[in-house]
Scaffold this active site. Structure first.
Site, short mmCIF file in Angstrom:
data_model
loop_
_atom_site.label_atom_id
_atom_site.label_comp_id
_atom_site.label_asym_id
_atom_site.label_seq_id
_atom_site.Cartn_x
_atom_site.Cartn_y
_atom_site.Cartn_z
N GLU A 259 14.26 -14.69 -6.81
CA GLU A 259 13.33 -14.02 -6.07
C GLU A 259 12.33 -13.30 -7.79
OE1 GLU A 259 13.64 -9.93 -5.61
OE2 GLU A 259 12.19 -10.38 -3.91
N CYS B 123 7.61 -8.73 -1.01
CA CYS B 123 9.30 -9.01 -0.48
C CYS B 123 9.64 -10.36 0.09
CB CYS B 123 9.87 -7.60 -0.23
SG CYS B 123 8.82 -7.41 1.12
N LYS C 131 11.63 9.60 -3.94
CA LYS C 131 11.46 9.60 -4.94
C LYS C 131 10.28 7.44 -5.00
CE LYS C 131 12.25 7.71 -8.36
NZ LYS C 131 11.60 6.20 -8.92
N GLU D 249 16.17 -1.79 2.16
CA GLU D 249 15.39 -3.23 2.30
C GLU D 249 15.00 -3.85 1.51
OE1 GLU D 249 13.90 -4.28 4.89
OE2 GLU D 249 13.89 -2.49 6.31
P1 NAP Z 1 14.00 -1.35 -8.04
O1 NAP Z 1 13.53 -1.14 -9.53
O2 NAP Z 1 15.14 -1.71 -7.31
O3 NAP Z 1 13.18 0.25 -8.09
C1 NAP Z 1 12.92 0.43 -6.61
C2 NAP Z 1 12.84 2.35 -6.19
O4 NAP Z 1 14.66 2.25 -6.88
C3 NAP Z 1 12.15 2.60 -7.72
O5 NAP Z 1 10.84 3.55 -6.86
C4 NAP Z 1 12.78 3.26 -8.22
O6 NAP Z 1 13.08 3.99 -9.84
C5 NAP Z 1 14.33 3.35 -7.92
N1 NAP Z 1 15.70 2.55 -8.57
C6 NAP Z 1 15.41 2.22 -9.54
N2 NAP Z 1 16.87 2.25 -10.28
C7 NAP Z 1 17.65 3.59 -9.22
C8 NAP Z 1 19.18 4.13 -9.08
N3 NAP Z 1 19.42 4.23 -10.15
N4 NAP Z 1 18.83 4.83 -8.41
C9 NAP Z 1 18.45 5.70 -7.74
N5 NAP Z 1 17.16 4.84 -7.51
C10 NAP Z 1 16.49 3.68 -8.30
O7 NAP Z 1 12.51 -2.46 -7.00
P2 NAP Z 1 10.40 -2.22 -7.65
O8 NAP Z 1 11.07 -3.01 -9.46
O9 NAP Z 1 10.62 -1.12 -7.77
O10 NAP Z 1 10.17 -3.52 -6.74
C11 NAP Z 1 10.55 -4.76 -6.83
C12 NAP Z 1 11.62 -5.38 -6.06
O11 NAP Z 1 11.77 -4.01 -4.33
C13 NAP Z 1 11.46 -6.42 -5.24
O12 NAP Z 1 13.27 -7.42 -5.08
C14 NAP Z 1 11.09 -6.38 -4.34
O13 NAP Z 1 11.20 -8.01 -3.51
C15 NAP Z 1 11.92 -5.07 -3.43
N6 NAP Z 1 11.24 -5.34 -2.37
C16 NAP Z 1 11.80 -4.69 -1.16
C17 NAP Z 1 11.15 -4.49 0.14
C18 NAP Z 1 11.41 -5.06 1.48
O14 NAP Z 1 11.48 -4.23 2.54
N7 NAP Z 1 13.15 -5.79 1.67
C19 NAP Z 1 10.11 -4.54 0.03
C20 NAP Z 1 8.92 -4.13 -1.08
C21 NAP Z 1 9.81 -4.17 -2.16
P3 NAP Z 1 11.80 3.80 -10.87
O15 NAP Z 1 10.27 2.50 -10.75
O16 NAP Z 1 10.69 4.38 -10.80
O17 NAP Z 1 12.88 3.16 -11.66
#
Ligand code: NAP
Ligand code: MG
Length: 492
Positions: A385, A284, A175, A250
C-alpha cells in the site's frame, strides 16, 4: 491559527502536560492549528466522563427517539456549518475542495441515517420454547467506545463510527489523527449545542503513541473502533488483549481495478482515474492496481495517460483543483521512495513520477499522477500500500486470471470490475476476496451499505445494519412462569 484544548463532558480541558501539537497546512506550510497533546491523565478524565454518562445515564436509557432527535440536530448543524468544516479539512488535510465538500456532506448524511436507526433497532422474541417459556434477544449498547481515526478522511471516518455508536446508546471517546483533529473537535462542540448530554462524546487530541495508547489500554473502555494502517491495527489488537476489549479494525488496502475487454471503456476510464487519483491516492480503497485485458490495454493506457496528464495539481482551496497536497513532507518522501526504487530497478514509468511545486506560495508536497506499466505481482508496486497517486498496471488474458491476480494480495478491502457481461460480473462478485466489490462503479457507498474488509484489511463493519450492530451486545433472556424443576428432580 485555531487553538484547541481537549473537549471533555462538553467543556474545553487544557492538557495536563500543558504540551501542544502544531499542524501546518501541507499545501503551503502555514501554521493553521495548535492542539492539546493528550496523555494518560487526560484520557483518564475523558474515560471517566464517558463511563459516568454511560453507567449513570441518561443517554443509554433515553427513549431511542430522543437520542434520534439529538442526532438529527447534529446532522443539521453539520450542514449549517459546512463551509467552516470544509475550510478546516482543506487546510489540515490538503485535499482538494471538490472532494472535501463530499466528505462533509457524507458526515451529515451518516448522522441522519444513524438517527433513523436508533429508533428502528430491535431484538428478537421467541414464544416457541418448551414449557411456554419466552426467549428474548436484547440488543444493548456495548458501553464506552474508544474511536481512533486516521488523517485521510477525518470528518467522514469520524461520522462512519460516532453517530452509530451514539445511536445504539454507547458513549464515546475519540482520538483523532494528530494532524487533522479540527473537524472532530468542531463537531463535538456542535453536538453539545444540539443537546448531547455531557460525557456522551469526548475528544482527546494528541499522538497515537500516547493518547491512542492510553485509550486502547484503558480498563474503563469496552470497545475500540479503529481505522488506520494495518501495522497500527495489529498493535491495537495486541494491546487491547489485557483488558479483553471488543475491537473492530478497518485497515489498509491494495484494491484491484479490473477492466475487461467488454467494458464500457469511457466509464472504465473515468472510474480508473477516480479510483487512484482522487485525493492523491491517499485512500484505503484506492484502486491502486489496474488489471487490464490484453486486447484493449494499449488503447486504454494511451487514453488513461492523456487524462492523467490533464489533471490539475494545485492549491486545494481552488474549485478547479483536481489533486491537492500530500498529507505531509514525510509521507511525500515515502511515496517518492517507491517511485524512485521502481525507476531504479527498471520498471516502465508511463506517466508522472515527479515531485512538484504547483504554484507560487505552495509547498513541494505534491506528486504528479504516476503510472507504471507491466508490473509483476512480486513487485512492491503491486504488493504494498503506497497511499499515493501511483498506479501499477498489469495485463491479463482471461477474467479468471484477472480474479486470481486481484486476490494475490494480503489485503481484502475493495475491488472493482468493469464489464458488460453479467456472468463475469457475478463470478467476480462471488470470488473476489474483499469486503466490497464494485461492478461498473467505484469508490461508491451509501449509509445503508456496510463498509469494511477481510484478510489484512481488518474485521468489523461500519455503516448499515452490520455497522450499527458492531456497537451492540446481544443479551439472551429466558423467561419462565412455570415451576422450576432441576435435573436432579426431573424424572429419568
Ligand atoms: P495510522 O498511522 O495507523 O494512524 C491511525 C490512527 O491511529 C491515528 O489517529 C494515529 O494517531 C493512531 N495511532 C498511531 N499509533 C497508535 C497507537 N500505538 N495506539 C493507538 N493509536 C495509535 O494511519 P494513518 O497514517 O493515519 O492513515 C493511513 C492508513 O489508514 C492507511 O494504511 C489506510 O489504508 C488506512 N485507512 C483505512 C481505512 C479503512 O476503512 N479500511 C480508511 C482510511 C484509512 P496519530 O496520527 O496521532 O499518530
Ligand atoms: Mg500515522
Amino acid at each position: 491559527m485555531r487553538e484547541y484544548a481537549h473537549f471533555i463532558a462538553n467543556h474545553w480541558h487544557r492538557p495536563a502536560s500543558r504540551q501542544t501539537v502544531d499542524r501546518s497546512n501541507p499545501a503551503n506550510d502555514a501554521l493553521v492549528a495548535r492542539y492539546a497533546q493528550g496523555g494518560q491523565a487526560d484520557m483518564d478524565i475523558a474515560v471517566a466522563a464517558a463511563r459516568k454518562a454511560f453507567d449513570e445515564g441518561p443517554w443509554p436509557r433515553m427513549p431511542a427517539q430522543e437520542r434520534a432527535d439529538i442526532l438529527y440536530r447534529i446532522a443539521d448543524l453539520i450542514t449549517a456549518n459546512a463551509e467552516r468544516l470544509i475550510d478546516i479539512e482543506i487546510e489540515e488535510v490538503g485535499k482538494a475542495r471538490r472532494f472535501v465538500k463530499g466528505d462533509v456532506g457524507a458526515a451529515s448524511a451518516f448522522f441522519r441515517h444513524a438517527a433513523g436507526m436508533a429508533a428502528q433497532s430491535h431484538g428478537e422474541a421467541y414464544s416457541n420454547l418448551p414449557s411456554q417459556k419466552t426467549g428474548l434477544v436484547l440488543r444493548q449498547p456495548v458501553g464506552v467506545v474508544g474511536v481512533i481515526v486516521p488523517w485521510n478522511f477525518p470528518i467522514e471516518i469520524f461520522a462512519k463510527k460516532v453517530p452509530f455508536a451514539l445511536a445504539s446508546g454507547c458513549t464515546v471517546v475519540v482520538k483523532p489523527s494528530e494532524m487533522t483533529s479540527g473537524s472532530a473537535l468542531e463537531v463535538a462542540r456542535l453536538a453539545a449545542s444540539a443537546g448531547l448530554p455531557p460525557g456522551v462524546l469526548n475528544i482527546v487530541t494528541g499522538r497515537g503513541s500516547e493518547a491512542g495508547e492510553a485509550l486502547t489500554t484503558h480498563p474503563g473502555v469496552d470497545m475500540i473502533s479503529f481505522t488506520g494502517s494495518t501495522t497500527v491495527g495489529q498493535h491495537i489488537i495486541r494491546r487491547s488483549a489485557d483488558t479483553v476489549k471488543r475491537v473492530t479494525v478497518e485497515l489498509g488496502g491494495k484494491s484491484a481495478n479490473i477492466v475487461c475487454a467488454d467494458a464500457d471503456l469511457d466509464s472504465a476510464l473515468e472510474g480508473t482515474l477516480q479510483a487512484i487519483f482522487a485525493f492523491q491516492g491517499q485512500c484505503c480503497v484506492a484502486g491502486s492496481r489496474l488489471l487490464v485485458a490484453d486486447g484493449i490495454a494499449e488503447v486504454f493506457l494511451k487514453r488513461l495517460i492523456a487524462r492523467a496528464e490533464a489533471l490539475t495539481i494545485g492549491d486545494p482551496q481552488l474549485a478547479t483543483t483536481d489533486l491537492g497536497a500530500m498529507i505531509s513532507a514525510a509521507h511525500t518522501q515515502k511515496v517518492l521512495g517507491y517511485i524512485e526504487r521502481a525507476k531504479r530497478d527498471g520498471q516502465r514509468l508511463i506517466a508522472g513520477g515527479d515531485r512538484i511545486t504547483p504554484g507560487a506560495g505552495l509547498s513541494d508536497n505534491f506528486v504528479s499522477p504516476t503510472i507504471f506499466a507491466d508490473i509483476q505481482p512480486d513487485h512492491a508496486l503491486f504488493a504494498e500500500e503506497i497511499f499515493g497517486p501511483v498506479l501499477s498496471v498489469t495485463r491479463f488474458r482471461t477474467s479468471e486470471e484477472a480474479i486470481t491476480l486481484a486476490n494475490q494480495t494480503q489485503y481484502g478491502l475493495a475491488n472493482t470490475i468493469w464489464t458488460t457481461n453479467l456472468a463475469t460480473a457475478m463470478t467476480a462478485s462471488r470470488q473476489l476476496k474483499s469486503g466490497l466489490v464494485w461492478v461498473n462503479t467505484t469508490l461508491d457507498g451509501a449509509p445503508q451499505l456496510p463498509f469494511g474488509g477481510v484478510k489484512a484489511s481488518g474485521f468489523g463493519r461500519e455503516l448499515g445494519n452490520a455497522g450499527y450492530d458492531d456497537f451492540t451486545d446481544v443479551k439472551t433472556v429466558i423467561l419462565s412462569t412455570a415451576p422450576y424443576l432441576s435435573s436432579f428432580s426431573a424424572p429419568t
